[in-house]
Design an enzyme around this catalytic site. Structure first.
Site, PDB file in Angstrom:
ATOM      1  N   ASP A   1       9.482   2.446   1.480  1.00 44.28           N
ATOM      2  CA  ASP A   1       8.331   3.176   1.996  1.00 44.28           C
ATOM      3  C   ASP A   1       8.217   2.841   3.484  1.00 44.28           C
ATOM      4  OD1 ASP A   1       5.825   3.879   2.904  1.00 44.28           O
ATOM      5  OD2 ASP A   1       4.763   3.310   1.086  1.00 44.28           O
TER       6      ASP A   1
ATOM      7  N   PHE B   1       0.869  -1.177   0.000  1.00 43.35           N
ATOM      8  CA  PHE B   1       0.000   0.000   0.000  1.00 43.35           C
ATOM      9  C   PHE B   1       0.902   1.221   0.000  1.00 43.35           C
ATOM     10  CE2 PHE B   1      -2.508   3.458   1.674  1.00 43.35           C
ATOM     11  CZ  PHE B   1      -3.677   3.333   0.927  1.00 43.35           C
TER      12      PHE B   1
ATOM     13  N   LYS C   1       2.924   9.395   8.629  1.00 43.10           N
ATOM     14  CA  LYS C   1       2.263   8.830   9.814  1.00 43.10           C
ATOM     15  C   LYS C   1       2.855   9.290  11.153  1.00 43.10           C
ATOM     16  CE  LYS C   1      -0.007   4.878   7.743  1.00 43.10           C
ATOM     17  NZ  LYS C   1      -1.400   5.207   7.997  1.00 43.10           N
TER      18      LYS C   1
HETATM   19  C1  PLP Z   1       3.138   2.093   3.794  1.00 43.09           C
HETATM   20  C2  PLP Z   1       2.216   3.232   3.473  1.00 43.09           C
HETATM   21  N1  PLP Z   1       2.524   4.043   2.460  1.00 43.09           N
HETATM   22  C3  PLP Z   1       1.738   5.090   2.146  1.00 43.09           C
HETATM   23  C4  PLP Z   1       0.574   5.345   2.832  1.00 43.09           C
HETATM   24  C5  PLP Z   1      -0.286   6.536   2.467  1.00 43.09           C
HETATM   25  O1  PLP Z   1      -0.184   7.520   3.448  1.00 43.09           O
HETATM   26  P1  PLP Z   1      -1.266   8.706   3.514  1.00 43.09           P
HETATM   27  O2  PLP Z   1      -2.568   8.098   3.887  1.00 43.09           O
HETATM   28  O3  PLP Z   1      -0.702   9.640   4.569  1.00 43.09           O
HETATM   29  O4  PLP Z   1      -1.280   9.349   2.175  1.00 43.09           O
HETATM   30  C6  PLP Z   1       0.211   4.503   3.894  1.00 43.09           C
HETATM   31  C7  PLP Z   1      -1.053   4.717   4.630  1.00 43.09           C
HETATM   32  O5  PLP Z   1      -1.601   3.837   5.251  1.00 43.09           O
HETATM   33  C8  PLP Z   1       1.055   3.418   4.222  1.00 43.09           C
HETATM   34  O6  PLP Z   1       0.743   2.573   5.220  1.00 43.09           O
END
Ligand code: PLP
Length: 395
Positions: free
Chosen positions: A220, A135, A249
């Site tokens: 990520d 994700f 986050k």
């Molecule tokens: C690993 C990862 N990358 C990207 C995101 C996207 O972040 P945002 O919701 O702040 O755009 C998330 C959100 O859950 C995530 O867990």
């Protein structure tokens, strides 16, 4: 009292199936609803409230900064931005930082940076390889990067330039690599995919492959960073260094912020090639600096590691007792409990009823991402509630 949930249905777009509770206050690992009912919060703002709700160092930093300077244009230098960049660089393997406002934006920036690198050093290579079950966010490009058909299908056609391959399979990455590949992008531990832990050598082998091919390795760490997995960044536990890392986050313990960091060699933007109006604003950066400084100074990542292990041990105990629990897995305070059938939704409701907030990460799995400052007492309380709820199901 106004019926906030009814009003939400009237005024808000129908994008989320909410848990039927309206939260009005938070302190540490506790939140309270509009009727004054208290809950133990093992959702933690979706892995965001790293220091818990309204931690004094974060609240004080925000209040002080809000009284001083909230936002300027990025045309000007501001001190909180530089302080946060400095503490991140000093405590990571990366050299340069760019700030934005969310996780998906951080990943967009990382992908743009990798494409720029591809243009400069790899003959125009632009493709990024990502993993199934990942994700990476909700913008169109990050939906293309996120290898989940249910998220991609409603928005076709998606931006091109992403190849989704099986997770935990370095051969799949090798097979997908072509002259057009500029980077591989992975979560060190897949969060939204269900807390999927990488195989022993997976990340090291991907690192070696990227080195061999001269392509970039993007991690990520939006969910895993800022101490969540028991070290400040998850890559530290896998003996590798990424070329680019994204954060969001938990970085500012609840204030919206995103960041991507790069090694000097990958830091190839020139003025005007990327930007953000709100990114790196003094308010968010003051909260980020206060959060990271507190995590580093007080070994909060170490606490996440120790308490996370204690939580996993408690859940293993439940697995012994309830045969319908099929798996317990976790890294620091990012932990999942999996079942043989799709009971996670009803467990969320039953736990809520007993005063515990948990997340249904998959129809058959719960996820726990409490604040990193919790202790064993809170874990005992949570596992005690789970034990009661699971006993009810076991009949
Ligand atoms: C690993 C990862 N990358 C990207 C995101 C996207 O972040 P945002 O919701 O702040 O755009 C998330 C959100 O859950 C995530 O867990």
């Amino acid at each position: 009292m106004r019926n906030w949930q009814e009003l939400e249905h009237k005024y808000f777009m129908n994008t989320v199936e909410r848990v039927p509770v309206t939260l009005v206050k938070g302190q540490g690992a506790r939140v309270w609803d509009e009727n004054g009912r208290e809950y133990l919060d093992f959702v933690g703002g979706w892995a965001v409230n790293s220091l818990g709700h309204c931690h004094p160092v974060v609240t004080d930093a925000v209040v002080e900064q809000a009284r001083t300077l909230i936002q300027t244009s990025n045309q000007f230098y501001t001190i909180p931005q530089v302080r946060l960049a400095e503490i991140l660089v000093q405590n990571s393997c990366l050299d340069k930082v760019f700030f934005c406002n969310s996780g998906t934006e951080a990943n967009e920036g990382a992908v743009k940076l990798a494409r720029r690198y591809g243009q400069r050093y790899l003959g125009g290579a632009y493709e990024i390889i990502t993993a199934m079950g990942s994700f990476h966010g909700r913008t169109l490009a990050m939906v293309a990067a996120t290898a989940q058909t249910k998220l991609q299908k409603p928005y076709a056609p998606l931006p091109t330039g992403f190849k989704n391959v099986e997770y935990n399979n370095v051969e799949a990455i090798k097979a997908a690599t072509t002259k057009q590949t500029c980077a591989v992008m992975l979560e060190p531990v897949q969060g939204e995919g269900g807390v999927n832990i990488p195989g022993d050598n997976y990340l090291a082998e991907v690192r070696a492959w990227c080195d061999q091919k001269g392509i970039l390795f993007i991690l990520d760490e939006i969910q895993t960073g800022a101490g969540r997995t028991g070290t400040l960044f998850a890559y530290e536990q896998y003996d590798i260094e990424p070329d680019i890392m994204t954060l969001a986050k938990g970085l500012a313990s609840g204030i919206s912020i995103g960041a991507f960091l790069a090694k000097d060699k990958a830091s190839v933007f020139t003025p005007g090639e990327h930007g953000s109006t709100f990114g790196g604003n003094p308010l968010a950066c003051a909260a980020g600096y206060a959060t990271i400084k507190f995590i580093v100074d007080n070994d909060i990542a170490g606490n996440a590691m120790r308490v996370g292990q204690y939580l996993v041990t408690g859940l293993e105990g439940l697995k012994q007792k309830f045969r319908f629990i099929t798996d317990v897995r976790g890294c620091g305070l990012l932990v999942a409990l999996e079942f043989g059938s799709d009971i996670a939704g009803s467990l969320v409701t039953a736990c809520l009823d007993k005063g515990l907030l948990v997340n249904r990460v998959k129809p058959n799995a719960l996820r726990f991402m409490p604040p990193l400052i919790i202790g064993r007492d809170e874990v005992d309380e949570a596992t005690g509630i789970l034990d009661g709820v699971l006993s009810g199901i076991a009949g």
